[in-house]
Design an enzyme around this catalytic site. Structure first.
Site, PDB file in Angstrom:
ATOM      1  N   LYS A 270       0.840  -1.195   0.000  1.00 52.16           N
ATOM      2  CA  LYS A 270       0.000   0.000   0.000  1.00 52.16           C
ATOM      3  C   LYS A 270       0.878   1.249   0.000  1.00 52.16           C
ATOM      4  O   LYS A 270       1.979   1.219   0.546  1.00 52.16           O
ATOM      5  CB  LYS A 270      -0.849   0.043   1.279  1.00 52.16           C
ATOM      6  CG  LYS A 270      -1.990  -0.928   1.338  1.00 52.16           C
ATOM      7  CD  LYS A 270      -2.769  -0.740   2.645  1.00 52.16           C
ATOM      8  CE  LYS A 270      -3.883  -1.756   2.788  1.00 52.16           C
ATOM      9  NZ  LYS A 270      -4.935  -1.617   1.767  1.00 52.16           N
ATOM     10  N   ARG A 344     -10.084 -11.584   2.321  1.00 51.75           N
ATOM     11  CA  ARG A 344     -10.941 -12.624   1.748  1.00 51.75           C
ATOM     12  C   ARG A 344     -10.262 -13.988   1.793  1.00 51.75           C
ATOM     13  O   ARG A 344     -10.936 -15.019   1.825  1.00 51.75           O
ATOM     14  CB  ARG A 344     -11.347 -12.213   0.319  1.00 51.75           C
ATOM     15  CG  ARG A 344     -10.220 -12.055  -0.634  1.00 51.75           C
ATOM     16  CD  ARG A 344     -10.613 -11.281  -1.905  1.00 51.75           C
ATOM     17  NE  ARG A 344     -10.772  -9.845  -1.651  1.00 51.75           N
ATOM     18  CZ  ARG A 344     -11.172  -8.956  -2.569  1.00 51.75           C
ATOM     19  NH1 ARG A 344     -11.465  -9.348  -3.807  1.00 51.75           N
ATOM     20  NH2 ARG A 344     -11.296  -7.691  -2.249  1.00 51.75           N
TER      21      ARG A 344
END
Ligand code: BES
Ligand code: ZN
Ligand code: ZN
Length: 496
Positions: A270, A344
């Site tokens: 990120k 996820r």
């Protein structure tokens, strides 16, 4: 550490000995009006409250705080009048008013606060008590000059059921406080092993069962999602399974909470700004732990299992690579095209594993996508489900629990975006559209056959970055905790 205690009393407001007395003000058509609960204080001031408030410029708008010195006419030296807005107060208005008033008094180092807001029934009393307790929250673990002051709150009420209301508020506030503390803790001090140990302590304190799988048990047990995400960190992953059982339970609900103790993105790193709030990426796991604590304390007649898949998503030398293929618990394979779509992956293991619990309802909670924040903003959770009744039921449970959530679709036509050239499914789609829904579609693939399931994306609501408001401070909010407790209660009484 600041400790906050709360009790209730039927004594008249004028004789409440406290550093401050909180009353409500509504926005009347011709100026501020003292709200129910303020009559006794007003009488002790010879009925001058409305005129004094008007003279001080109070309007009664929500969360406005006006201070009045009582000059010896009441036992408390200070009145804090908090705005309730126009007309009928709803429960959230009462929670926020109590929170704002306590926050403002506690900032001035008041040690004892009496609260005489509208508490006409059990629900209002609970709302006022909960808002007050949460408004007094402070996280001072890292303050070198922590003032350590304890805060003592007294809710003035003669409503029937006040005792039960206060007890519920205490249980919920303790749960939400646990989530806030876990989220606010530096990720250097809260990595999977530490989180698992804390979860085990909570489980022991409330008498529920706990099982912790360490990294080698996860690898040999086939938990490829948790193992893959955790392998780039020096802090190995864990899977915690909590189990609360009630002898009269007819149903089992399973909760799974995303527990990324820090999300750097992994090799799909990120940018710096996007990383600043990523200690909150375990807010789902914290909410599941806290909900189990509250459900056990309230002895709800339902069986509840909670899974906390815990990992730190880091780009170390052992990190998974974009294009790695991993095998989720149960055998489905995933091509990891973006290591920043890691929530996820750990949740897929937990959802698949829940088959062993034969859930009547399965709910996962996760700070899953930036797309949730784009779609619904920072305060409203997105709910997706594989069943329309479950979708409506979960959104309604959130509302009745005092949280904001909104139903979102799982459009089948978007599923092909996750097709992989080499594995059963890819963890991201090529196109950037509908990121929140794509994530939901991915998770749906790992829900055991025939199980009713909902997914709650709390990416925005878990962490508050703006100025404090109502009972919400900066930092961890405790989002989803009340929603999960309400879901368990609704399953217990057959509503969900
Ligand atoms: N933890 C983030 C999601 C997030 C973003 C939570 C902002 C709270 C605030 C998650 O793991 C993530 O990075 N998601 C990616 C998914 C993308 C790579 C498909 C995202 O949302 O950008
Ligand atoms: Zn991520
Ligand atoms: Zn994440």
């Amino acid at each position: 550490m600041t400790t906050i205690s709360l009790d209730f009393s039927q004594q008249p407001a004028r004789s409440a000995t406290a550093d401050g007395l909180v009353i409500g003000v509504t926005e009347g058509p011709d100026g501020p009006l003292p709200a129910p609960g303020s009559q006794d204080a007003d009488a002790a001031l010879d009925g001058t409250l409305a005129a004094t408030l008007a003279a001080l410029g109070a309007t009664g708008k929500r969360e406005e705080v006006t201070r009045i010195a009582t000059a010896g006419r009441l036992a408390a030296p200070l009145i804090v009048a908090v705005g309730l807005g126009p007309g009928e107060e709803d429960l959230e208005t009462l929670r926020r008013a109590a929170g704002a008033a306590v926050r403002s008094l506690a900032a001035g180092h008041a040690a004892s606060i009496a609260i005489s807001l509208p508490c006409r029934d059990e629900a209002e009393t609970e709302a006022v008590a909960l808002g007050a307790l949460l408004g007094g929250y402070r996280f001072d673990r890292y303050r070198s000059s922590a003032n350590g002051a304890n805060l003592s709150l007294t809710v003035l009420t003669s409503a029937p059921g006040a005792e039960a209301a206060v007890r519920r508020a205490q249980v919920l506030a303790a749960a939400i406080t646990l989530v806030r503390d876990l989220v606010n803790t530096s990720p250097s001090h809260l990595y999977p092993e530490v989180f698992a140990t804390q979860a085990a302590e909570v489980a022991r304190a409330v008498g529920i069962e706990v099982e912790v799988l360490d990294d080698s048990a996860l690898a040999s047990g086939g938990y490829g999602g948790i193992t893959g995400v955790g392998q780039g960190s020096v802090h190995p992953p864990r899977l915690v399974r909590l189990s609360y059982r009630h002898p009269d339970a007819a149903k089992t609900v399973v909760f799974a909470g995303k527990g990324i103790t820090f999300d750097s993105g992994g090799l799909s790193l990120k940018p710096p700004k996007a990383m600043e709030a990523m200690k909150s990426d375990m807010g789902g796991a914290a909410a599941v732990l806290a909900a189990l604590q509250a459900i056990a304390a309230l002895r709800l007649p339902v069986n509840v299992v909670g899974y906390l898949p815990l990992a730190e998503n880091m780009p170390g030398g052992g990190a998974q690579r974009p294009s790695d293929v991993i095998t989720i618990f149960g055998g489905k394979t995933v091509e990891v095209l973006n290591t920043d779509a890691e929530g996820r992956l750990v949740l897929a293991d937990a959802l698949a594993r829940s088959e062993q619990d034969s859930p009547d309802l399965l709910v996962d909670v996760a700070t899953l996508t930036g797309a949730q924040v784009i779609a619904l903003g920072p305060r409203i959770s997105g709910v997706m489900a594989n069943d329309d009744k479950v979708l409506a039921g979960v959104v309604d449970a959130a509302r009745r629990g005092g949280e904001q959530a909104w139903p979102m679709p799982l459009p089948d036509e978007l599923r092909k975006g996750l097709d992989s050239a080499v594995a059963d499914i890819a963890n991201v789609a090529g196109e950037r559209v509908a990121g929140m829904l794509i994530a939901g579609l991915f998770l749906r693939e790992f829900v055991p056959d025939g199980v009713r399931w909902a997914h709650v994306d709390i990416a925005g609501p878990a962490f508050h970055e703006g100025e404090p408001y109502g009972y919400t401070a900066k930092g961890g909010t405790g989002a989803a905790t009340r929603m999960l407790v309400q879901i368990a209660a609704d399953v217990a009484d057959g509503r969900l």
